[in-house]
Scaffold this active site. Structure first.
Site, PDB file in Angstrom:
ATOM      1  CD  GLU A 172     -31.082  18.697  18.801  1.00 57.35           C
ATOM      2  OE1 GLU A 172     -32.240  19.062  18.504  1.00 57.35           O
ATOM      3  OE2 GLU A 172     -30.339  18.091  18.013  1.00 57.35           O
TER       4      GLU A 172
ATOM      5  CG  HIS B 276     -39.597  10.830  19.271  1.00 60.89           C
ATOM      6  ND1 HIS B 276     -39.324   9.752  18.466  1.00 60.89           N
ATOM      7  CD2 HIS B 276     -39.029  11.901  18.668  1.00 60.89           C
ATOM      8  CE1 HIS B 276     -38.633  10.163  17.409  1.00 60.89           C
ATOM      9  NE2 HIS B 276     -38.436  11.457  17.517  1.00 60.89           N
TER      10      HIS B 276
END
Length: 343
Positions: A73, A142
């Protein structure tokens, strides 16, 4: 030729479109409209996207417009931010916004601040998008909602769609905007169909960033939410309506800049306020709304303290029964409304 007398030509009717397909339409239309637009992220190309949002786009537009990235990322977000500074209009997909924490320096220190620090000479027209908040059974690492995180930062615009029209219109508006935009979608909404009007089916359709939508008119209490909790608010309003309580439901749509004027006008009418969000309570979106109402003229119209309905103040458990108790449910909204109305 004009239609023959007695024959009525009907306009195209509204259709049912899932949030997934609405996002796919928006990406397709914007890639076609502007050659500077490109999509990058993990599995967005050959695999058609982890959630099939980019289905068919790689085959249609090729490797230069739809780009698979490594699992890095920080790296691919930096590439996207640099491309935006150079004049392109990247759409940077995070497989989940929890992974954006790996790239938060690029999002905040590079994308959000550059226009200000360059005295407006460098625009960063980029969209960061992907699923946000709790899904189902994906546990603590998450399940964060990043609305308050990114909404805190000047230099960013932050949008959070609920319906298919929200998703399509806000994504198209975000891609066309010259500022960095964080678009917080919800994984559990991707497969949900919503009615899409004739207007929203147009390639020119956009939803203005910074404008909330009143999903249901009401007179007794104002419910303000964004993303999936908007649907919970409408369900709660339907139950309460049978008991004689009419809720006004506001779909915030944009977290930053926040359309507090629409909320204020509703509070002036209903005299009661309940905010609903999936994120944690401390320093949350609801806390900001309550503060804005308290600081403004609408405070004088409140007949009871504003009430927040939020996620539980704990990391998300994995077990389903515990997860359900950590996420605002319809019953929690009904309880909050009755509490603020003292019934």
């Amino acid at each position: 030729l004009p239609p023959r007398r007695g024959i009525r030509l009907s306009a195209p009717a509204a259709i049912q479109v899932t949030v997934r397909d609405a996002l796919n339409q928006a990406l397709d239309e914007e890639l076609e409209r502007d050659e500077r637009v490109f999509l990058l992220g993990e599995e967005v190309a050959q695999y058609d996207g982890a959630y099939k949002i980019s289905r068919g786009l790689w085959k249609k537009y090729g490797d230069k417009r739809v780009i698979d990235t490594p699992i890095s990322e920080m790296g691919f977000t930096g590439i996207a931010v640099g491309a935006a500074m150079a004049g392109l209009r990247p759409v940077c997909e995070f497989m989940t916004f929890n992974f954006s924490m790996q790239a938060i320096d690029q999002v905040i220190n590079s994308a959000a601040k550059t226009c200000y620090m360059s005295s407006g000479s460098i625009a960063v027209p980029i969209v960061f998008r992907g699923p946000n908040g709790a899904s189902a059974g994906v546990a603590a690492q998450h399940s964060q909602c990043f609305a308050a995180w990114y909404g805190h930062c000047p230099g960013l615009k932050v949008v959070s769609p609920w319906s298919s029209e929200d998703a399509k219109g806000l994504l198209k508006a975000s891609i066309r905007d010259d500022n960095p935009v964080v678009m917080l979608e919800n994984e559990l909404l991707y497969g949900v169909p919503f009615e899409m009007s004739e207007q929203a089916q147009s390639k020119d359709f956009v939803v203005p960033i910074g404008k909330a939508k009143i999903e249901k008119e009401g007179t007794h209490v104002t419910l303000v939410a964004h993303s999936r909790p908007v649907g919970h608010c409408l369900e709660a309003a339907a139950v309460l309506s049978k008991e004689g309580v009419e809720c006004e439901v506001i779909n915030l749509r944009t977290i930053r800049p926040m359309d507090i004027e629409t909320v204020e006008a509703s509070v002036v009418k209903t005299n009661h306020l309940v905010t609903v969000e999936g994120g944690w309570p401390q320093f949350g979106v609801g806390a900001e709304i309550c503060a804005r109402i308290m600081e403004g003229s609408a405070f004088n119209y409140l007949d009871a303290p504003a009430v927040r309905v939020t996620g539980a103040d704990v990391p998300m458990p994995y077990a389903k029964i515990l997860e359900d108790n950590c996420i605002p449910q319809v019953k929690d909204i009904i309880f909050a409304v009755k509490k603020t109305l003292n019934i």
